[in-house]
Design a protein around this motif. Structure first.
Motif, PDB file in Angstrom:
ATOM      1  N   LYS B 228       0.850  -1.201   0.000  1.00 31.35           N
ATOM      2  CA  LYS B 228       0.000   0.000   0.000  1.00 31.35           C
ATOM      3  C   LYS B 228       0.883   1.247   0.000  1.00 31.35           C
ATOM      4  N   VAL B 229       0.234   2.405  -0.072  1.00 29.58           N
ATOM      5  CA  VAL B 229       0.940   3.673   0.035  1.00 29.58           C
ATOM      6  C   VAL B 229       0.845   4.139   1.473  1.00 29.58           C
ATOM      7  N   GLN B 230       1.994   4.434   2.096  1.00 29.74           N
ATOM      8  CA  GLN B 230       1.927   5.001   3.449  1.00 29.74           C
ATOM      9  C   GLN B 230       1.854   6.523   3.363  1.00 29.74           C
ATOM     10  N   SER B 231       2.812   7.113   2.657  1.00 28.66           N
ATOM     11  CA  SER B 231       2.791   8.562   2.478  1.00 28.66           C
ATOM     12  C   SER B 231       3.617   8.898   1.241  1.00 28.66           C
ATOM     13  N   PHE B 232       3.471  10.113   0.752  1.00 28.95           N
ATOM     14  CA  PHE B 232       4.282  10.472  -0.416  1.00 28.95           C
ATOM     15  C   PHE B 232       4.509  11.970  -0.457  1.00 28.95           C
ATOM     16  N   ASP B 233       5.593  12.334  -1.117  1.00 33.99           N
ATOM     17  CA  ASP B 233       5.936  13.741  -1.298  1.00 33.99           C
ATOM     18  C   ASP B 233       5.936  14.008  -2.806  1.00 33.99           C
ATOM     19  N   ASP B 234       5.048  14.883  -3.241  1.00 34.69           N
ATOM     20  CA  ASP B 234       4.930  15.133  -4.681  1.00 34.69           C
ATOM     21  C   ASP B 234       5.440  16.522  -5.071  1.00 34.69           C
ATOM     22  N   SER B 235       6.217  17.150  -4.174  1.00 32.63           N
ATOM     23  CA  SER B 235       6.596  18.536  -4.463  1.00 32.63           C
ATOM     24  C   SER B 235       7.450  18.649  -5.733  1.00 32.63           C
ATOM     25  N   GLN B 236       8.364  17.699  -5.939  1.00 34.93           N
ATOM     26  CA  GLN B 236       9.192  17.748  -7.162  1.00 34.93           C
ATOM     27  C   GLN B 236       8.338  17.443  -8.398  1.00 34.93           C
ATOM     28  N   ARG B 238       5.203  18.084  -8.876  1.00 39.17           N
ATOM     29  CA  ARG B 238       4.325  19.206  -9.226  1.00 39.17           C
ATOM     30  C   ARG B 238       5.076  20.348  -9.903  1.00 39.17           C
ATOM     31  N   LYS B 239       6.415  20.335  -9.790  1.00 36.08           N
ATOM     32  CA  LYS B 239       7.207  21.374 -10.450  1.00 36.08           C
ATOM     33  C   LYS B 239       7.367  21.103 -11.949  1.00 36.08           C
ATOM     34  N   ILE B 240       7.087  19.886 -12.358  1.00 36.73           N
ATOM     35  CA  ILE B 240       7.296  19.561 -13.780  1.00 36.73           C
ATOM     36  C   ILE B 240       6.197  20.203 -14.616  1.00 36.73           C
ATOM     37  N   ASN B 268      -2.456  -0.651  -5.644  1.00 35.72           N
ATOM     38  CA  ASN B 268      -2.227   0.611  -4.937  1.00 35.72           C
ATOM     39  C   ASN B 268      -0.989   1.338  -5.448  1.00 35.72           C
ATOM     40  N   GLY B 269      -1.093   2.665  -5.497  1.00 41.83           N
ATOM     41  CA  GLY B 269       0.035   3.453  -5.980  1.00 41.83           C
ATOM     42  C   GLY B 269      -0.318   4.927  -5.986  1.00 41.83           C
ATOM     43  N   VAL B 270       0.484   5.687  -6.713  1.00 43.29           N
ATOM     44  CA  VAL B 270       0.249   7.126  -6.805  1.00 43.29           C
ATOM     45  C   VAL B 270       0.192   7.505  -8.286  1.00 43.29           C
ATOM     46  N   ALA B 271      -0.901   8.145  -8.673  1.00 43.78           N
ATOM     47  CA  ALA B 271      -1.086   8.507 -10.084  1.00 43.78           C
ATOM     48  C   ALA B 271      -0.657   9.938 -10.333  1.00 43.78           C
ATOM     49  N   VAL B 272      -0.049  10.151 -11.488  1.00 45.47           N
ATOM     50  CA  VAL B 272       0.286  11.510 -11.909  1.00 45.47           C
ATOM     51  C   VAL B 272      -0.534  11.821 -13.153  1.00 45.47           C
ATOM     52  N   LEU B 273      -1.233  12.956 -13.111  1.00 42.08           N
ATOM     53  CA  LEU B 273      -2.054  13.366 -14.251  1.00 42.08           C
ATOM     54  C   LEU B 273      -1.436  14.607 -14.871  1.00 42.08           C
ATOM     55  N   ALA B 274      -1.398  14.624 -16.201  1.00 45.35           N
ATOM     56  CA  ALA B 274      -0.651  15.684 -16.872  1.00 45.35           C
ATOM     57  C   ALA B 274      -1.261  15.976 -18.229  1.00 45.35           C
ATOM     58  N   ASN B 275      -0.691  16.988 -18.882  1.00 44.08           N
ATOM     59  CA  ASN B 275      -1.237  17.312 -20.204  1.00 44.08           C
ATOM     60  C   ASN B 275      -0.497  16.584 -21.329  1.00 44.08           C
ATOM     61  N   SER B 276       0.428  15.690 -20.978  1.00 44.92           N
ATOM     62  CA  SER B 276       1.034  14.818 -21.989  1.00 44.92           C
ATOM     63  C   SER B 276       1.505  13.544 -21.299  1.00 44.92           C
TER      64      SER B 276
END
Ligand code: FES
Ligand code: FES
Lengths: 154, 732
Positions: B228-236, B238-240, B268-276
């Motif tokens: 499972k996912v315990q925690s995540f840091d997406d700050s880097q 989100r800069k893309i 389980n995981g973490v999804a990134v949504l983007a314009n490409s």
């Protein structure tokens, strides 16, 4: 985001993308040329093969910055009506199963035959072994290559 | 021959606004309630326009197995259409089509009668209309190449001129099928319907589609199975530039790992949504995730196999014929060997992906799926939708091989589209595709045989131990069912026979892989039979034919029996085609195996060379197949070649290993696939007969690995009892 100029299938294009974007995703997501396929993203399978300045490249590992100013040919630009002798040979041999790998194979075959219209079986094996067909159409690819070579020599 | 269409469906004719004749399935979508409610819907199958163009709906999804060509060919044949004036259109998912999945080599088997019935009924209407116009009895009319023809005078009327009148004809309950000796389409090699668009690059797979306002997504999944996912840091991340959002996916909020029996939910995981796509891919690389692996068993391949070995001694009996103890006592010799098989991935060329548009009340899906029904059920379960709110399109797929029977990746996309309120195209990277597959189960098998003084096999015991697909997928029933089956060969051929199963629990996700259970059981059985032939100092094929006995119907389970004459015939033919008895150059050897599956019979001979440096080369494969009528010889030959190469390739290289609960392999560099330069010459022959067509996508696969191992023994004296072959020969 930066702006890049490319000539794709004889048309001038100016696109804006991050410089590290692989040519593959520029072709697919920005230019809508989806005949060039993603399958490994690491230069291992050949599904994304296109011709850049006369040489076949894996477009998943070539950045748009490095491809800038180049002349690119994709499967869509191989012929006006899908009737390039290689495409015709592919049809005659009814090569594809799922078909997903086939544009990559055709572009690799195009590269080989434009440099060497009379390849030996070994040369065909060597060049086309850079591509993977998961469905196992290899026997028919060999057959199609023989047809294409024969037509090219007439 | 007569046939009617069963159950809830019947064929109906109507005229469309443009004057075309539309023929379809009239389908009762609800069981009749107390008050009789008319609840019929109509789905088209055939349309004939006034110009005579025939449009046929391909109802089953195309994964590369050729159904989009084969099923319309059957229909067009029975109709008497002109194939050059036939257009084939892929149908969307619709309950009315019934059995709209692709798997188990069943598409042609299940649709042979439906396609013929539909074609025959429309032919009946067209002939009826022509009989009125020509003023001749219907018995004097036939259809041929898109026209109704008067047999005596050869006068004809094209279909296009008959559509208006034909739509008024009442259809009969029963129809006569065309005699097979008049076939003009079925049985002739036919290039597949999408061929031109595949070679010009315009054919669109789901991964190629684009909707207005669509978001691109990918998911970084916990590499550990059941993590499972315990925690995540997406700050880097989100800069893309281009990244729109980051969304964690936790299946425990959506009913857990399984949506229903046999139907997995997303990982389980973490999804990134983007314009490409690229921004999404890059975004996942920048994620910092702390995984929660507290529920994982943290397995390793080595431990998994030692469990399997141990469990060979704690088994349940799955089939028992006669008494193997008596056979053991009577025997003059005993042979026993253990065989090991690895986990295998599917690696479809088009990785898992799906488009879901959940931006309104409706949920519209474009899915590369072999199992649209499971997809519909999943959406109902996760979001409480009504079936009317779901629309599923079935674009051509870049391979399936059983992987797309599970709809986990579609659930990812649906959850993300729901959250975003926008259409989402989710693409798994190849790495996620290999790490989160539903693998062909690994297994260990121990085979024992007892032979009498003549070398005849009087007792056979086959014990298989592994983690089962049944358990992994939460299916109901016996965990042995998917692993060692009471139908497996040689059931029915040995008087004292016992199949046993040792069940082990594991976290590794397991699923159907082309040809399923027999990829394990047939490899062991046919390798072992070769060992028995050698033990008896007999030629393998001679020994095997004696083992089968004379041509007859052999009862296997209950009423199910099959004709060993058909099996013998393919074997005798492959012996001839491969020049089995002719001498070979130094270092070469031939191996044989035969198999029955999905109603078809296959015999294969593999010729290999093992050189002085112990390098292996597969030189040639001969295959003879009896699958009844061959609908499309071109597609059929491709299926046989593809299945053989898949079997050989898996035997040579295929292996997924597990470390600390995660899959080790990630792309084609460590999950190797055969290349053009490595493939043997392949010769395929079909036995000609008029028997109903049977399955073809799977049956040629299981014998390939056994024939290869047997050939390696003949060439080098080295017996392969563990797959993949890998470096085993070089390590000697
Ligand atoms: S996708 Fe580029 S080589 Fe595989
Ligand atoms: S035709 Fe399916 S991968 Fe090549």
């Amino acid at each position: 985001m930066s702006s890049f100029k490319l000539i794709v299938n004889k048309e001038k294009k100016t696109i804006s993308a991050d410089p590290d974007t692989p040519l593959l995703w520029v072709l697919r997501d920005i230019l809508g040329l989806t005949g060039t396929k993603y399958a490994c993203g690491k230069g291992l399978c050949g599904s994304c093969t296109v011709i850049v300045n006369g040489k076949s490249v894996r477009s998943c590992t070539l950045s748009v910055a490095d491809a800038a100013q180049s002349e690119v040919i994709t499967i869509e630009g191989l012929s006006e009506k899908g009737d390039h002798p290689i495409q015709k040979a592919w049809m005659e041999a009814d090569v594809p199963q799922c078909g997903y790998c086939q544009p990559g194979f055709i572009m690799s075959a195009f590269d080989l035959l434009s440099k060497n219209p009379n390849p030996t079986e070994e040369e065909v094996n060597n060049v086309l072994s850079g591509n993977i067909c998961r469905c196992g159409t290899y026997s028919r690819i060999r057959k199609a290559m023989q047809i294409a070579v024969k037509v090219g020599n007439q | 021959m007569k046939n009617t269409l069963g159950r809830r469906n019947f064929i109906k004719l109507t005229a469309s606004a443009s004057g075309a004749l539309v023929v379809g399935l009239h389908f009762q979508s609800c069981a009749p309630k107390k008050e009789p409610v008319e609840n019929f819907s109509f789905v088209p199958l055939i349309e004939i326009d006034t110009e005579g163009w025939v449009t046929l709906i391909a109802k089953n999804p195309e994964i590369g197995q050729g159904v989009k060509t084969a099923l319309p060919m059957i229909l067009a044949e029975e109709l008497g259409a002109d194939w050059d004036k036939v257009k084939v259109v892929q149908g969307d998912y619709n309950k009315a089509y019934e059995e709209q999945w692709a798997g188990g080599s069943y598409a042609v088997i299940l649709n042979w009668d439906l396609m013929r019935t539909a074609g025959a009924k429309v032919r009946y209407a067209l002939i009826g209309a022509a009989s009125q116009k020509m003023n001749v009895p219907t018995s004097e009319l036939i259809t041929r190449k898109g026209s109704v023809v008067h047999k005596k005078t050869e006068k004809s009327i094209p279909f296009g001129d008959l559509v208006a009148a034909a739509s008024q004809i009442a259809l009969p309950e029963e129809v006569e099928f065309k005699p097979m000796d008049t076939y003009e389409i079925v049985g002739k090699p036919c290039p597949q319907v999408d061929l031109d668009n595949i070679v010009n690059g315009s054919v669109q797979y789901t991964i190629d589609l684009k909707l207005p306002d669509m978001v691109y997504a990918t998911v970084l999944k916990n590499p550990v199975h059941k993590g499972k996912v315990q925690s995540f840091d997406d700050s880097q991340t989100r800069k893309i530039s281009g990244v729109i959002d980051v969304i964690p996916l936790d299946n425990s909020n959506y009913g857990g790992r399984l949506i229903g029996p046999n139907s997995p939910n997303f990982v389980n995981g973490v999804a990134v949504l983007a314009n490409s796509t690229w921004a999404a891919f890059k975004g996942t690389e920048k994620l910092e995730v702390v995984w929660d692996n507290s529920e994982s068993k943290k397995e390793n391949t080595q431990d998994i196999f030692s469990h399997y070995h141990n469990q060979l001694n704690t088994t349940s009996v799955e089939r028992q014929d006669g008494n193997i103890d008596q056979a053991r006592r009577r025997a003059v010799s005993q042979v026993e060997h253990v065989y090991e098989l690895p986990f295998l991935a599917h690696v479809t060329m088009e990785p898992m992906n799906c488009i879901v548009d959940f931006s309104s009340e409706m949920c519209e899906v474009w899915a590369p799926t072999q199992n649209p029904e499971a997809l519909e059920q999943g959406l109902i379960k996760l979001f409480g939708l009504q079936p009317e709110q779901i629309k599923i399109h079935l674009p051509r797929m870049g391979g399936g091989f059983g992987r797309r029977y599970y709809v986990d990746y579609a659930m990812d996309a649906a959850v993300l589209s729901k959250k975003m309120g926008r259409p989402v195209k989710l693409i798994w990277t190849r790495e996620e595709d290999i790490k989160h597959d539903w693998y062909r189960p690994a297994s260990v098998q121990r085979l024992s045989a007892w032979l009498d003084q003549d070398g005849k096999v009087i007792g056979w015991r086959q014990v298989l131990s592994n983690a089962s697909r049944v358990t992994s997928l939460g299916r109901e029933g016996n965990p042995a069912g998917t692993e060692i089956d009471e139908y497996d060969f040689p059931a029915g051929f040995v008087p004292n026979l016992q199949f046993e199963y040792g069940h082990v629990l594991s976290d590794v996700p397991l699923g159907q892989w082309r040809a399923v259970g027999p990829t394990a059981t047939a490899f062991a059985a046919h390798s072992f039979l070769n060992e028995l032939a050698i033990h008896n100092k007999k030629d393998h094929i001679d020994f095997f034919l004696e083992f089968l006995g004379p041509p007859r119907m052999v009862p296997v389970v209950g009423d199910f029996k099959y004709d060993t004459g058909r099996l013998r015939a393919v074997i005798e033919k492959v012996r001839e085609n491969s020049n089995w008895n002719s001498p070979l150059p130094e270092g070469q050897g031939r191996g044989f195996a035969a198999h029955r599956q999905a109603g078809s019979f296959v015999a294969e001979v593999v010729t290999v060379e093992v050189n002085a440096d112990n390098q292996l080369k597969i030189v040639r494969v001969d295959a003879v197949v009896d699958c009844g009528i061959v609908v499309n010889p071109s597609g059929a030959e491709a299926q046989v070649e593809g299945a053989i190469l898949e079997g050989l390739c898996a035997a040579l290289y295929g292996e997924i290993t597990i470390e600390d609960g995660a899959t080790v392999q990630s792309n084609f560099h460590d999950y190797r696939w055969m290349r053009l330069g490595e493939i043997p010459e392949i010769h395929v022959e079909f036995i000609k007969n008029d028997l109903p067509p049977r399955g073809l996508g799977e049956p040629p696969l299981p014998p390939a690995a056994a024939a290869l191992a047997n050939a390696i023994y003949a060439a080098s004296g080295v017996r392969i009892r563990r797959l993949p072959i890998g470096n085993q020969l070089l390590d000697i």
